[in-house]
Design an enzyme around this catalytic site. Structure first.
Site, PDB file in Angstrom:
ATOM      1  N   LYS A 123      15.034  10.475   2.953  1.00  0.00           N
ATOM      2  CA  LYS A 123      13.776  11.099   3.363  1.00  0.00           C
ATOM      3  C   LYS A 123      13.379  10.671   4.779  1.00  0.00           C
ATOM      4  O   LYS A 123      13.779   9.599   5.241  1.00  0.00           O
ATOM      5  CB  LYS A 123      12.661  10.784   2.353  1.00  0.00           C
ATOM      6  CG  LYS A 123      12.127   9.396   2.416  1.00  0.00           C
ATOM      7  CD  LYS A 123      10.769   9.298   1.709  1.00  0.00           C
ATOM      8  CE  LYS A 123      10.179   7.926   2.005  1.00  0.00           C
ATOM      9  NZ  LYS A 123       8.746   7.870   1.990  1.00  0.00           N
ATOM     10  N   LYS A 138      14.055  -0.872  -0.790  1.00  0.00           N
ATOM     11  CA  LYS A 138      13.490  -1.778   0.224  1.00  0.00           C
ATOM     12  C   LYS A 138      14.150  -3.153   0.143  1.00  0.00           C
ATOM     13  O   LYS A 138      14.314  -3.827   1.164  1.00  0.00           O
ATOM     14  CB  LYS A 138      11.967  -1.883   0.077  1.00  0.00           C
ATOM     15  CG  LYS A 138      11.274  -0.553   0.366  1.00  0.00           C
ATOM     16  CD  LYS A 138      10.171  -0.634   1.389  1.00  0.00           C
ATOM     17  CE  LYS A 138       9.863   0.761   1.889  1.00  0.00           C
ATOM     18  NZ  LYS A 138       8.735   0.944   2.738  1.00  0.00           N
ATOM     19  N   LYS A 167       8.629   6.861   8.480  1.00  0.00           N
ATOM     20  CA  LYS A 167       8.095   6.382   9.751  1.00  0.00           C
ATOM     21  C   LYS A 167       8.731   5.072  10.195  1.00  0.00           C
ATOM     22  O   LYS A 167       8.691   4.724  11.366  1.00  0.00           O
ATOM     23  CB  LYS A 167       6.569   6.267   9.696  1.00  0.00           C
ATOM     24  CG  LYS A 167       6.019   5.385   8.584  1.00  0.00           C
ATOM     25  CD  LYS A 167       4.495   5.301   8.686  1.00  0.00           C
ATOM     26  CE  LYS A 167       3.764   5.807   7.468  1.00  0.00           C
ATOM     27  NZ  LYS A 167       3.936   5.017   6.243  1.00  0.00           N
TER      28      LYS A 167
HETATM   29  N1  AQP Z   1       9.522  12.389   4.000  1.00  0.00           N
HETATM   30  C1  AQP Z   1       8.410  12.663   3.325  1.00  0.00           C
HETATM   31  N2  AQP Z   1       8.200  13.898   2.810  1.00  0.00           N
HETATM   32  C2  AQP Z   1       7.076  14.189   2.118  1.00  0.00           C
HETATM   33  N3  AQP Z   1       6.081  13.297   1.921  1.00  0.00           N
HETATM   34  C3  AQP Z   1       6.234  12.064   2.426  1.00  0.00           C
HETATM   35  N4  AQP Z   1       5.453  10.964   2.418  1.00  0.00           N
HETATM   36  C4  AQP Z   1       6.074   9.970   3.072  1.00  0.00           C
HETATM   37  N5  AQP Z   1       7.261  10.375   3.528  1.00  0.00           N
HETATM   38  C5  AQP Z   1       7.393  11.676   3.147  1.00  0.00           C
HETATM   39  C6  AQP Z   1       4.133  10.902   1.791  1.00  0.00           C
HETATM   40  O1  AQP Z   1       3.236  10.391   2.752  1.00  0.00           O
HETATM   41  C7  AQP Z   1       2.228   9.652   2.084  1.00  0.00           C
HETATM   42  C8  AQP Z   1       2.017   8.353   2.787  1.00  0.00           C
HETATM   43  O2  AQP Z   1       3.156   7.564   2.636  1.00  0.00           O
HETATM   44  P1  AQP Z   1       3.030   6.012   2.860  1.00  0.00           P
HETATM   45  O3  AQP Z   1       2.776   5.733   4.256  1.00  0.00           O
HETATM   46  O4  AQP Z   1       2.055   5.429   1.934  1.00  0.00           O
HETATM   47  O5  AQP Z   1       4.408   5.430   2.431  1.00  0.00           O
HETATM   48  P2  AQP Z   1       5.815   5.980   2.316  1.00  0.00           P
HETATM   49  O6  AQP Z   1       5.894   7.014   1.260  1.00  0.00           O
HETATM   50  O7  AQP Z   1       6.693   4.796   2.132  1.00  0.00           O
HETATM   51  O8  AQP Z   1       6.029   6.681   3.732  1.00  0.00           O
HETATM   52  P3  AQP Z   1       7.080   6.369   4.844  1.00  0.00           P
HETATM   53  O9  AQP Z   1       6.828   7.270   5.999  1.00  0.00           O
HETATM   54  O10 AQP Z   1       8.468   6.383   4.257  1.00  0.00           O
HETATM   55  O11 AQP Z   1       6.691   4.910   5.255  1.00  0.00           O
HETATM   56  P4  AQP Z   1       7.550   3.614   5.353  1.00  0.00           P
HETATM   57  O12 AQP Z   1       8.675   3.983   6.262  1.00  0.00           O
HETATM   58  O13 AQP Z   1       6.631   2.603   5.929  1.00  0.00           O
HETATM   59  O14 AQP Z   1       7.993   3.268   3.965  1.00  0.00           O
HETATM   60  C9  AQP Z   1       2.682   9.483   0.630  1.00  0.00           C
HETATM   61  O15 AQP Z   1       1.926  10.381  -0.176  1.00  0.00           O
HETATM   62  C10 AQP Z   1       4.110   9.890   0.659  1.00  0.00           C
HETATM   63  O16 AQP Z   1       4.517  10.478  -0.560  1.00  0.00           O
END
Ligand code: AQP
Length: 332
Positions: free
Chosen positions: A199, A117, A202
């Site tokens: 990965k 990040k 969002k």
């Molecule tokens: N690509 C993924 N595959 C499997 N699990 C995933 N998770 C996120 N991306 C994947 C799981 O979703 C839960 C919620 O995630 P979060 O919103 O707390 O944060 P994150 O992991 O940082 O998810 P994003 O989508 O990548 O968000 P941004 O883009 O805002 O950083 C967690 O249990 C995560 O493991």
């Protein structure tokens, strides 16, 4: 009462930092649903975490409601499970402050997600981005959590949480339970449809990199058709073909087949097109009822508000108990 105390505790939070993807669904939310009968469950919307990246207030407010509605649309039942918003329970921020005092800056600087990040948000390298894992540790430890259902990207943060709990327990006295991760066997890490080395996220600037839970059938078909594969035209499940491997994993997750079954089913197809079309239809079939329920729930403001208020009260009751113990131990 007896039941609440003998069941193990499961907790997880999801950030309202963008519209939720099928990565969030398969890696996390779908697994939350499966835990509701066996465990005492708390699932939250991590809006305190979301402001580590700049957010517009109105969007953050809307998305916070949307995550609650998504939880319910995916099958979380507020009658059995506590659904809450992190900022409604002030104990999260208070415990994070105490845990900051036993955390070294070096350990935080070594976290993979911080390094990633820091590279992508160099224009807004705020200190909350660095201390994010401390708040996450507070989220988990406040509830004396046994299990944390998360995707693989959160594994390191969970190890950090256990380290922090152990440090506090040994410096003061036994206070926190040490939590364990619960990860799905397939789709613990759904990859980007545009770059299978990273990965699915969002907050990816390329909307073709992810499928949203709220995407309609046309969007799903379009995004799968455009998903990156390779020019081998050899239908196999191998690290050498990461784009195809990711799509096979998606098919396996949505169908319940093993990846090997999927290869058997499609290996004699004509290139990848037949497989991609079947995958798109499978995702449409599984996600459409969720999308429709989500849209209905978003229309019922009063119901969502009532669930949020009840969740805040139930979560605060548990959080307050742990925080008052911590305050006593540190001398407040
Ligand atoms: N690509 C993924 N595959 C499997 N699990 C995933 N998770 C996120 N991306 C994947 C799981 O979703 C839960 C919620 O995630 P979060 O919103 O707390 O944060 P994150 O992991 O940082 O998810 P994003 O989508 O990548 O968000 P941004 O883009 O805002 O950083 C967690 O249990 C995560 O493991």
């Amino acid at each position: 009462m007896g039941e609440q105390q003998t069941k193990k505790m499961a907790l997880s939070l999801v950030q309202p930092s963008g519209d939720l993807t099928i990565g969030n669904y398969l890696g996390a939310i779908r697994n939350f649903v499966a835990l509701q009968d066996e465990y005492t469950c708390f699932f939250g919307v991590a809006n305190l975490h979301a402001i580590t990246v700049t957010q517009k207030a109105a969007d953050l407010r809307r998305r916070t409601r949307e995550v609650l509605a998504t939880f319910m649309a995916c099958g979380l039942d507020p009658a059995r499970t506590t659904l809450f918003v992190q900022s409604d329970v002030h104990e999260h921020a208070e415990l994070a402050w105490v845990l900051n005092s036993i955390t070294s800056v070096g350990q935080l600087q070594r976290m993979t997600q911080f390094k990633e990040k820091a590279a992508t948000h160099a224009d807004n390298l705020n200190s909350a981005l660095l201390t994010y894992p401390v708040l996450m540790a507070a989220d988990i430890l406040l509830y004396q959590t046994d299990y944390v259902p998360v995707g693989e990207d959160q594994k390191q943060h969970l190890e950090f949480t256990r380290d922090t709990a152990e440090r506090f327990n040994s410096r003061y006295s036994d206070t926190f339970k040490l939590p364990e991760p619960l990860m799905p066997k397939i789709s613990a890490r759904v990859m980007s449809l545009k770059n299978p080395q990273i990965k699915m996220s969002k907050s990816d600037p390329d909307e073709n990199a992810y499928i949203l839970i709220r995407d309609d059938a046309d969007a799903i078909r379009r995004k799968i058709a455009r998903a990156v594969t390779d020019s081998e035209y050899h239908f196999a499940y191998t690290e050498a073909q990461p784009g195809l491997k990711n799509l096979i994993d998606l098919y396996a997750s949505f169908s319940g087949f093993t990846p090997q079954d999927v290869v058997e089913k499609f290996r004699d197809g004509n290139g990848y097109a037949t497989f991609k079309a079947a995958l798109a239809e499978l995702i449409v079939e599984k996600m459409t009822p969720i999308r429709e329920r989500f849209l209905q729930l978003m229309d019922d403001t009063a119901e969502l508000d009532a669930i949020r208020a009840a969740g805040a009260e139930a979560a605060s009751r548990v959080a307050r108990r742990t925080l008052s113990k911590v305050y006593r131990k540190v001398g407040f």
